[in-house]
Scaffold this motif. Structure first.
Motif, PDB file in Angstrom:
ATOM      1  N   GLU A 103       0.807  -1.313  -0.108  1.00 35.32           N
ATOM      2  CA  GLU A 103       0.143   0.002  -0.035  1.00 35.32           C
ATOM      3  C   GLU A 103       0.942   1.311  -0.057  1.00 35.32           C
ATOM      4  O   GLU A 103       1.832   1.424   0.664  1.00 35.32           O
ATOM      5  CB  GLU A 103      -0.887   0.091   1.065  1.00 35.32           C
ATOM      6  N   THR A 104       0.570   2.195  -0.938  1.00 36.72           N
ATOM      7  CA  THR A 104       1.354   3.541  -1.135  1.00 36.72           C
ATOM      8  C   THR A 104       0.899   4.707  -0.272  1.00 36.72           C
ATOM      9  O   THR A 104       1.593   5.431   0.133  1.00 36.72           O
ATOM     10  CB  THR A 104       1.554   3.869  -2.528  1.00 36.72           C
ATOM     11  N   ASN A 105      -0.409   4.451   0.031  1.00 39.43           N
ATOM     12  CA  ASN A 105      -1.011   5.634   0.767  1.00 39.43           C
ATOM     13  C   ASN A 105      -0.523   5.271   2.380  1.00 39.43           C
ATOM     14  O   ASN A 105      -1.475   4.417   3.059  1.00 39.43           O
ATOM     15  CB  ASN A 105      -2.629   5.674   0.622  1.00 39.43           C
ATOM     16  N   THR A 106       0.181   5.983   3.134  1.00 41.55           N
ATOM     17  CA  THR A 106       0.561   5.783   4.347  1.00 41.55           C
ATOM     18  C   THR A 106      -0.465   5.939   5.467  1.00 41.55           C
ATOM     19  O   THR A 106      -0.277   5.637   6.332  1.00 41.55           O
ATOM     20  CB  THR A 106       1.998   6.282   4.551  1.00 41.55           C
ATOM     21  N   ASP A 107      -1.514   6.824   5.000  1.00 46.48           N
ATOM     22  CA  ASP A 107      -2.663   7.116   5.744  1.00 46.48           C
ATOM     23  C   ASP A 107      -3.747   6.229   5.846  1.00 46.48           C
ATOM     24  O   ASP A 107      -4.668   6.289   6.776  1.00 46.48           O
ATOM     25  CB  ASP A 107      -3.034   8.482   5.644  1.00 46.48           C
ATOM     26  N   ALA A 108      -3.778   5.258   4.890  1.00 41.74           N
ATOM     27  CA  ALA A 108      -4.829   4.225   4.800  1.00 41.74           C
ATOM     28  C   ALA A 108      -4.710   3.372   5.753  1.00 41.74           C
ATOM     29  O   ALA A 108      -3.808   2.808   6.269  1.00 41.74           O
ATOM     30  CB  ALA A 108      -4.824   3.717   3.482  1.00 41.74           C
ATOM     31  N   SER A 109      -5.977   3.086   6.456  1.00 43.74           N
ATOM     32  CA  SER A 109      -6.310   1.918   7.367  1.00 43.74           C
ATOM     33  C   SER A 109      -6.562   0.754   6.566  1.00 43.74           C
ATOM     34  O   SER A 109      -7.471   0.816   5.443  1.00 43.74           O
ATOM     35  CB  SER A 109      -7.138   2.494   8.227  1.00 43.74           C
ATOM     36  N   PRO A 110      -6.104  -0.459   7.078  1.00 45.85           N
ATOM     37  CA  PRO A 110      -6.518  -1.639   6.046  1.00 45.85           C
ATOM     38  C   PRO A 110      -8.004  -1.672   6.139  1.00 45.85           C
ATOM     39  O   PRO A 110      -8.677  -1.392   7.167  1.00 45.85           O
ATOM     40  CB  PRO A 110      -5.880  -2.644   6.649  1.00 45.85           C
ATOM     41  N   ALA A 111      -8.595  -2.272   5.049  1.00 46.56           N
ATOM     42  CA  ALA A 111     -10.306  -2.362   4.944  1.00 46.56           C
ATOM     43  C   ALA A 111     -10.517  -3.253   6.098  1.00 46.56           C
ATOM     44  O   ALA A 111     -11.739  -2.878   6.855  1.00 46.56           O
ATOM     45  CB  ALA A 111     -10.672  -2.919   3.655  1.00 46.56           C
ATOM     46  N   VAL A 112      -9.828  -4.335   6.465  1.00 49.24           N
ATOM     47  CA  VAL A 112     -10.269  -5.174   7.647  1.00 49.24           C
ATOM     48  C   VAL A 112     -10.400  -4.696   8.875  1.00 49.24           C
ATOM     49  O   VAL A 112     -11.223  -4.724   9.673  1.00 49.24           O
ATOM     50  CB  VAL A 112      -9.410  -6.516   7.630  1.00 49.24           C
ATOM     51  N   LEU A 113      -9.613  -3.460   9.101  1.00 52.84           N
ATOM     52  CA  LEU A 113      -9.449  -2.691  10.513  1.00 52.84           C
ATOM     53  C   LEU A 113     -10.793  -1.687  10.426  1.00 52.84           C
ATOM     54  O   LEU A 113     -11.379  -1.714  11.579  1.00 52.84           O
ATOM     55  CB  LEU A 113      -8.243  -1.908  10.545  1.00 52.84           C
ATOM     56  N   VAL A 114     -10.997  -1.124   9.308  1.00 50.65           N
ATOM     57  CA  VAL A 114     -12.306  -0.374   9.361  1.00 50.65           C
ATOM     58  C   VAL A 114     -13.399  -1.332   9.369  1.00 50.65           C
ATOM     59  O   VAL A 114     -14.294  -0.850  10.208  1.00 50.65           O
ATOM     60  CB  VAL A 114     -12.355   0.305   7.629  1.00 50.65           C
ATOM     61  N   GLN A 115     -13.486  -2.549   9.048  1.00 51.05           N
ATOM     62  CA  GLN A 115     -14.816  -3.328   9.177  1.00 51.05           C
ATOM     63  C   GLN A 115     -14.822  -3.938  10.676  1.00 51.05           C
ATOM     64  O   GLN A 115     -15.891  -3.778  11.350  1.00 51.05           O
ATOM     65  CB  GLN A 115     -14.482  -4.620   8.240  1.00 51.05           C
ATOM     66  N   ALA A 116     -13.646  -4.003  11.161  1.00 52.43           N
ATOM     67  CA  ALA A 116     -13.571  -4.384  12.822  1.00 52.43           C
ATOM     68  C   ALA A 116     -14.028  -3.263  13.679  1.00 52.43           C
ATOM     69  O   ALA A 116     -14.802  -3.522  14.549  1.00 52.43           O
ATOM     70  CB  ALA A 116     -12.002  -4.790  12.922  1.00 52.43           C
ATOM     71  N   VAL A 117     -13.693  -2.115  13.285  1.00 50.83           N
ATOM     72  CA  VAL A 117     -14.283  -0.670  14.160  1.00 50.83           C
ATOM     73  C   VAL A 117     -15.449  -0.774  14.059  1.00 50.83           C
ATOM     74  O   VAL A 117     -16.258  -0.339  14.853  1.00 50.83           O
ATOM     75  CB  VAL A 117     -13.400   0.374  13.620  1.00 50.83           C
ATOM     76  N   GLU A 118     -16.063  -0.936  12.704  1.00 50.49           N
ATOM     77  CA  GLU A 118     -17.444  -0.788  12.529  1.00 50.49           C
ATOM     78  C   GLU A 118     -18.343  -1.820  13.119  1.00 50.49           C
ATOM     79  O   GLU A 118     -19.055  -1.623  13.994  1.00 50.49           O
ATOM     80  CB  GLU A 118     -17.576  -0.806  10.832  1.00 50.49           C
ATOM     81  N   SER A 119     -17.779  -2.984  13.118  1.00 49.33           N
ATOM     82  CA  SER A 119     -18.245  -4.118  13.892  1.00 49.33           C
ATOM     83  C   SER A 119     -18.280  -3.714  15.253  1.00 49.33           C
ATOM     84  O   SER A 119     -19.287  -4.070  16.249  1.00 49.33           O
ATOM     85  CB  SER A 119     -17.574  -5.334  13.916  1.00 49.33           C
ATOM     86  N   CYS A 120     -17.364  -3.051  15.961  1.00 49.03           N
ATOM     87  CA  CYS A 120     -17.221  -3.078  17.477  1.00 49.03           C
ATOM     88  C   CYS A 120     -18.203  -1.660  17.840  1.00 49.03           C
ATOM     89  O   CYS A 120     -18.613  -1.911  18.846  1.00 49.03           O
ATOM     90  CB  CYS A 120     -15.512  -2.549  17.767  1.00 49.03           C
ATOM     91  N   PHE A 121     -18.367  -0.813  16.837  1.00 49.66           N
ATOM     92  CA  PHE A 121     -19.135   0.496  17.231  1.00 49.66           C
ATOM     93  C   PHE A 121     -20.842   0.571  16.787  1.00 49.66           C
ATOM     94  O   PHE A 121     -21.546   0.917  17.461  1.00 49.66           O
ATOM     95  CB  PHE A 121     -18.289   1.682  17.119  1.00 49.66           C
ATOM     96  N   ILE A 122     -20.846   0.105  15.418  1.00 52.46           N
ATOM     97  CA  ILE A 122     -21.984   0.668  14.871  1.00 52.46           C
ATOM     98  C   ILE A 122     -23.243  -0.305  15.587  1.00 52.46           C
ATOM     99  O   ILE A 122     -22.952  -1.720  15.613  1.00 52.46           O
ATOM    100  CB  ILE A 122     -21.821   0.267  13.548  1.00 52.46           C
ATOM    101  N   GLY A 123     -24.283   0.111  16.148  1.00 56.46           N
ATOM    102  CA  GLY A 123     -25.244  -0.534  16.633  1.00 56.46           C
ATOM    103  C   GLY A 123     -25.025  -0.946  18.155  1.00 56.46           C
ATOM    104  O   GLY A 123     -26.351  -1.174  18.946  1.00 56.46           O
ATOM    105  N   LYS A 124     -24.011  -0.431  18.619  1.00 58.75           N
ATOM    106  CA  LYS A 124     -23.742  -0.416  19.868  1.00 58.75           C
ATOM    107  C   LYS A 124     -24.208   0.717  20.763  1.00 58.75           C
ATOM    108  O   LYS A 124     -24.079   1.660  20.194  1.00 58.75           O
ATOM    109  CB  LYS A 124     -22.424  -1.059  20.299  1.00 58.75           C
ATOM    110  N   ARG A 125     -24.567   0.651  22.049  1.00 56.57           N
ATOM    111  CA  ARG A 125     -24.945   1.906  22.683  1.00 56.57           C
ATOM    112  C   ARG A 125     -23.873   2.110  23.797  1.00 56.57           C
ATOM    113  O   ARG A 125     -23.358   1.220  24.530  1.00 56.57           O
ATOM    114  CB  ARG A 125     -26.377   1.555  23.470  1.00 56.57           C
ATOM    115  N   PHE A 126     -23.565   3.398  23.885  1.00 59.82           N
ATOM    116  CA  PHE A 126     -22.290   3.959  24.800  1.00 59.82           C
ATOM    117  C   PHE A 126     -22.995   5.198  25.752  1.00 59.82           C
ATOM    118  O   PHE A 126     -23.880   5.648  25.152  1.00 59.82           O
ATOM    119  CB  PHE A 126     -21.112   4.204  23.954  1.00 59.82           C
TER     120      PHE A 126
END
Length: 130
Positions: A103-126
Protein backbone atom coordinates in the motif's frame (compact mmCIF):
# COMPACT_ATOMS: atom_id res chain seq x y z
CA UNK A 1 -8.96 20.25 28.96
CA UNK A 2 -12.62 20.93 29.57
CA UNK A 3 -14.63 19.01 32.11
CA UNK A 4 -17.61 16.82 31.29
CA UNK A 5 -20.77 18.92 31.18
CA UNK A 6 -23.24 16.10 30.73
CA UNK A 7 -23.71 12.48 29.79
CA UNK A 8 -25.53 11.16 26.75
CA UNK A 9 -26.60 7.55 26.25
CA UNK A 10 -26.70 6.98 22.50
CA UNK A 11 -26.23 4.34 19.83
CA UNK A 12 -23.59 4.55 17.14
CA UNK A 13 -25.14 4.83 13.69
CA UNK A 14 -21.95 5.05 11.62
CA UNK A 15 -18.21 5.58 11.70
CA UNK A 16 -17.53 8.80 9.81
CA UNK A 17 -13.91 8.25 8.74
CA UNK A 18 -11.42 5.46 8.18
CA UNK A 19 -8.38 7.15 9.70
CA UNK A 20 -8.50 6.44 13.43
CA UNK A 21 -5.17 7.89 14.51
CA UNK A 22 -3.34 11.14 13.93
CA UNK A 23 0.07 12.62 14.75
CA UNK A 24 -0.57 14.80 17.81
CA UNK A 25 1.31 17.60 19.51
CA UNK A 26 2.36 16.48 22.97
CA UNK A 27 1.69 19.98 24.34
CA UNK A 28 -1.72 20.91 22.89
CA UNK A 29 -2.94 17.67 21.18
CA UNK A 30 -3.47 19.45 17.83
CA UNK A 31 -2.70 17.63 14.61
CA UNK A 32 0.95 17.89 13.64
CA UNK A 33 2.12 18.74 10.16
CA UNK A 34 4.62 16.06 9.14
CA UNK A 35 7.38 16.87 6.72
CA UNK A 36 9.86 14.29 5.43
CA UNK A 37 11.96 14.37 8.61
CA UNK A 38 10.40 17.03 10.83
CA UNK A 39 7.04 17.90 12.37
CA UNK A 40 5.51 21.16 13.46
CA UNK A 41 2.39 22.21 15.32
CA UNK A 42 0.57 25.14 13.76
CA UNK A 43 -1.27 25.88 17.02
CA UNK A 44 1.55 26.12 19.57
CA UNK A 45 4.68 26.14 17.38
CA UNK A 46 6.18 22.92 18.76
CA UNK A 47 8.67 21.26 16.37
CA UNK A 48 10.73 18.09 16.34
CA UNK A 49 11.89 15.02 14.48
CA UNK A 50 9.12 13.23 12.55
CA UNK A 51 10.24 9.89 13.98
CA UNK A 52 9.50 11.24 17.48
CA UNK A 53 5.90 12.31 16.75
CA UNK A 54 3.33 10.77 19.06
CA UNK A 55 -0.06 9.54 17.90
CA UNK A 56 -3.56 9.76 19.38
CA UNK A 57 -6.89 8.15 18.57
CA UNK A 58 -9.54 10.19 16.79
CA UNK A 59 -12.81 8.42 16.07
CA UNK A 60 -15.60 10.41 14.39
CA UNK A 61 -19.04 8.92 14.90
CA UNK A 62 -22.64 9.64 14.04
CA UNK A 63 -24.75 8.75 17.07
CA UNK A 64 -28.44 8.86 17.94
CA UNK A 65 -30.39 8.98 21.16
CA UNK A 66 -34.17 8.66 21.26
CA UNK A 67 -34.69 12.17 19.86
CA UNK A 68 -31.69 13.45 17.89
CA UNK A 69 -28.70 12.66 15.71
CA UNK A 70 -25.26 13.95 16.64
CA UNK A 71 -21.83 14.02 15.04
CA UNK A 72 -19.18 13.53 17.70
CA UNK A 73 -15.47 12.85 17.82
CA UNK A 74 -13.88 10.74 20.53
CA UNK A 75 -10.20 11.46 21.20
CA UNK A 76 -7.36 9.91 23.11
CA UNK A 77 -6.53 6.99 25.31
CA UNK A 78 -10.15 6.28 26.29
CA UNK A 79 -10.21 4.27 23.04
CA UNK A 80 -7.24 2.07 24.04
CA UNK A 81 -9.50 -0.66 25.53
CA UNK A 82 -11.57 -0.86 22.33
CA UNK A 83 -8.54 -1.16 20.05
CA UNK A 84 -6.55 -3.25 22.52
CA UNK A 85 -3.39 -1.20 21.96
CA UNK A 86 -2.26 2.41 22.14
CA UNK A 87 -2.61 4.63 19.09
CA UNK A 88 1.17 4.57 18.61
CA UNK A 89 1.21 0.77 18.53
CA UNK A 90 -1.74 0.66 16.12
CA UNK A 91 0.10 3.12 13.85
CA UNK A 92 3.09 0.75 13.77
CA UNK A 93 0.83 -2.21 12.97
CA UNK A 94 -0.85 -0.29 10.13
CA UNK A 95 2.53 0.87 8.81
CA UNK A 96 3.89 -2.70 8.86
CA UNK A 97 0.73 -4.06 7.20
CA UNK A 98 0.83 -1.40 4.48
CA UNK A 99 4.50 -2.14 3.77
CA UNK A 100 3.83 -5.88 3.50
CA UNK A 101 0.80 -5.37 1.27
CA UNK A 102 2.49 -2.75 -0.92
CA UNK A 103 0.00 0.00 0.00
CA UNK A 104 1.42 3.38 -1.01
CA UNK A 105 -1.06 5.54 0.94
CA UNK A 106 0.60 5.62 4.36
CA UNK A 107 -2.51 7.17 5.96
CA UNK A 108 -4.81 4.39 4.78
CA UNK A 109 -6.22 1.97 7.33
CA UNK A 110 -6.58 -1.59 6.04
CA UNK A 111 -10.17 -2.41 5.05
CA UNK A 112 -10.24 -5.23 7.60
CA UNK A 113 -9.47 -2.71 10.38
CA UNK A 114 -12.26 -0.42 9.20
CA UNK A 115 -14.66 -3.37 9.21
CA UNK A 116 -13.54 -4.38 12.71
CA UNK A 117 -14.07 -0.85 14.04
CA UNK A 118 -17.50 -0.68 12.44
CA UNK A 119 -18.42 -4.06 13.98
CA UNK A 120 -17.22 -2.92 17.38
CA UNK A 121 -19.14 0.36 17.41
CA UNK A 122 -22.08 0.43 14.97
CA UNK A 123 -25.34 -0.57 16.61
CA UNK A 124 -23.83 -0.49 20.09
CA UNK A 125 -25.00 1.84 22.83
CA UNK A 126 -22.48 3.91 24.80
CA UNK A 127 -22.52 6.69 27.36
CA UNK A 128 -20.70 9.74 26.01
CA UNK A 129 -19.36 12.53 28.17
CA UNK A 130 -20.06 15.87 26.53
Amino acid sequence: MTSVRGLLAASVISVQNSCFIYPACQKCFSRLILYSRRFSCLKCGCTGEAKDASYRYRLSLKIADTNDLFDITVFGSCLDPFFGVTAETLRRYIQDFNQLSGETNTDASPAVLVQAVESCFIGKRFIFGL
